[in-house]
Write a protein that holds these residues in place. Structure first.
Motif, PDB file in Angstrom:
ATOM      1  N   GLN A 169       0.839  -1.202   0.000  1.00 41.92           N
ATOM      2  CA  GLN A 169       0.000   0.000   0.000  1.00 41.92           C
ATOM      3  C   GLN A 169       0.870   1.248   0.000  1.00 41.92           C
ATOM      4  OE1 GLN A 169      -2.935   0.074   3.085  1.00 41.92           O
ATOM      5  NE2 GLN A 169      -3.786   2.013   2.430  1.00 41.92           N
ATOM      6  N   GLU A 170       1.977   1.221   0.733  1.00 44.67           N
ATOM      7  CA  GLU A 170       2.878   2.386   0.789  1.00 44.67           C
ATOM      8  C   GLU A 170       3.517   2.642  -0.572  1.00 44.67           C
ATOM      9  OE1 GLU A 170       6.887   3.871   3.093  1.00 44.67           O
ATOM     10  OE2 GLU A 170       5.564   2.448   4.103  1.00 44.67           O
ATOM     11  N   GLU A 171       3.917   1.582  -1.268  1.00 44.26           N
ATOM     12  CA  GLU A 171       4.510   1.744  -2.602  1.00 44.26           C
ATOM     13  C   GLU A 171       3.490   2.307  -3.591  1.00 44.26           C
ATOM     14  OE1 GLU A 171       7.761  -1.920  -2.482  1.00 44.26           O
ATOM     15  OE2 GLU A 171       5.715  -2.286  -3.158  1.00 44.26           O
ATOM     16  N   ARG A 172       2.274   1.834  -3.506  1.00 39.08           N
ATOM     17  CA  ARG A 172       1.228   2.347  -4.390  1.00 39.08           C
ATOM     18  C   ARG A 172       0.940   3.813  -4.093  1.00 39.08           C
ATOM     19  NH1 ARG A 172      -2.630  -2.483  -3.363  1.00 39.08           N
ATOM     20  NH2 ARG A 172      -3.821  -0.777  -2.456  1.00 39.08           N
ATOM     21  N   LEU A 173       0.945   4.170  -2.820  1.00 33.47           N
ATOM     22  CA  LEU A 173       0.721   5.562  -2.439  1.00 33.47           C
ATOM     23  C   LEU A 173       1.841   6.456  -2.952  1.00 33.47           C
ATOM     24  CD1 LEU A 173      -1.026   7.594  -0.955  1.00 33.47           C
ATOM     25  CD2 LEU A 173       0.206   7.036   1.134  1.00 33.47           C
ATOM     26  N   ILE A 174       3.084   5.999  -2.844  1.00 37.47           N
ATOM     27  CA  ILE A 174       4.235   6.766  -3.346  1.00 37.47           C
ATOM     28  C   ILE A 174       4.110   6.946  -4.863  1.00 37.47           C
ATOM     29  CG2 ILE A 174       6.730   6.660  -3.734  1.00 37.47           C
ATOM     30  CD1 ILE A 174       6.942   5.345  -0.924  1.00 37.47           C
ATOM     31  N   GLN A 223      -3.351  21.751 -13.980  1.00 37.67           N
ATOM     32  CA  GLN A 223      -3.581  23.171 -13.717  1.00 37.67           C
ATOM     33  C   GLN A 223      -3.854  23.920 -15.012  1.00 37.67           C
ATOM     34  OE1 GLN A 223      -0.022  24.141 -11.503  1.00 37.67           O
ATOM     35  NE2 GLN A 223      -1.086  23.987  -9.533  1.00 37.67           N
ATOM     36  N   ASN A 224      -3.132  23.568 -16.064  1.00 36.20           N
ATOM     37  CA  ASN A 224      -3.344  24.203 -17.365  1.00 36.20           C
ATOM     38  C   ASN A 224      -4.736  23.877 -17.910  1.00 36.20           C
ATOM     39  OD1 ASN A 224      -2.589  25.736 -19.627  1.00 36.20           O
ATOM     40  ND2 ASN A 224      -2.015  23.896 -20.744  1.00 36.20           N
ATOM     41  N   THR A 237       0.835  12.184  -9.488  1.00 33.71           N
ATOM     42  CA  THR A 237       0.109  13.439  -9.265  1.00 33.71           C
ATOM     43  C   THR A 237       1.042  14.634  -9.420  1.00 33.71           C
ATOM     44  OG1 THR A 237      -1.388  12.305  -7.753  1.00 33.71           O
ATOM     45  CG2 THR A 237      -1.344  14.696  -7.637  1.00 33.71           C
ATOM     46  N   ALA A 238       2.236  14.530  -8.877  1.00 33.95           N
ATOM     47  CA  ALA A 238       3.207  15.623  -8.978  1.00 33.95           C
ATOM     48  C   ALA A 238       3.604  15.862 -10.439  1.00 33.95           C
ATOM     49  CB  ALA A 238       4.436  15.318  -8.131  1.00 33.95           C
ATOM     50  N   GLU A 239       3.756  14.797 -11.208  1.00 31.00           N
ATOM     51  CA  GLU A 239       4.146  14.921 -12.614  1.00 31.00           C
ATOM     52  C   GLU A 239       3.059  15.602 -13.440  1.00 31.00           C
ATOM     53  OE1 GLU A 239       5.172  11.084 -14.188  1.00 31.00           O
ATOM     54  OE2 GLU A 239       6.648  10.728 -12.601  1.00 31.00           O
ATOM     55  N   TYR A 240       1.816  15.268 -13.159  1.00 36.22           N
ATOM     56  CA  TYR A 240       0.709  15.780 -13.970  1.00 36.22           C
ATOM     57  C   TYR A 240       0.092  17.060 -13.430  1.00 36.22           C
ATOM     58  CZ  TYR A 240       0.865  11.608 -16.820  1.00 36.22           C
ATOM     59  OH  TYR A 240       1.266  10.633 -17.677  1.00 36.22           O
TER      60      TYR A 240
END
Length: 74
Positions: free
Chosen positions: A4-9, A23-24, A15-18
């Motif tokens: 679960q921790e790996e999936r969350l990471i 936002q655009n 999310t950070a990449e996109y």
């Protein structure tokens, strides 16, 4: 299978990449919404103007019919 921790990471990284792309997209959708609202207002104004023109033309036609009736020889 990933923990679960790996999936969350992985989700946080994705999310950070996109984030800039999302936002655009959000910005562009806001712009489209604003333009659409403006266009609807302009269309309503044009519709009212056209209705006024139709009314005036109807009045002119009625007056011309009256004039032509009066000018016809009896």
């Amino acid at each position: 299978m990933a923990t679960q921790e790996e999936r969350l990471i992985a989700l946080e990284q994705t999310t950070a990449e996109y984030r800039p792309v999302l936002q655009n997209i959000a910005y562009e959708l806001t712009m489209v919404k604003g333009l659409t609202i403006d266009q609807v207002g302009a269309t309503q104004g044009l519709r009212q103007d056209m209705n006024n023109v139709k009314e005036r033309l109807t009045n002119i036609e009625e007056k011309l019919d009256t004039i032509l009736t009066l000018l016809k020889p009896s």
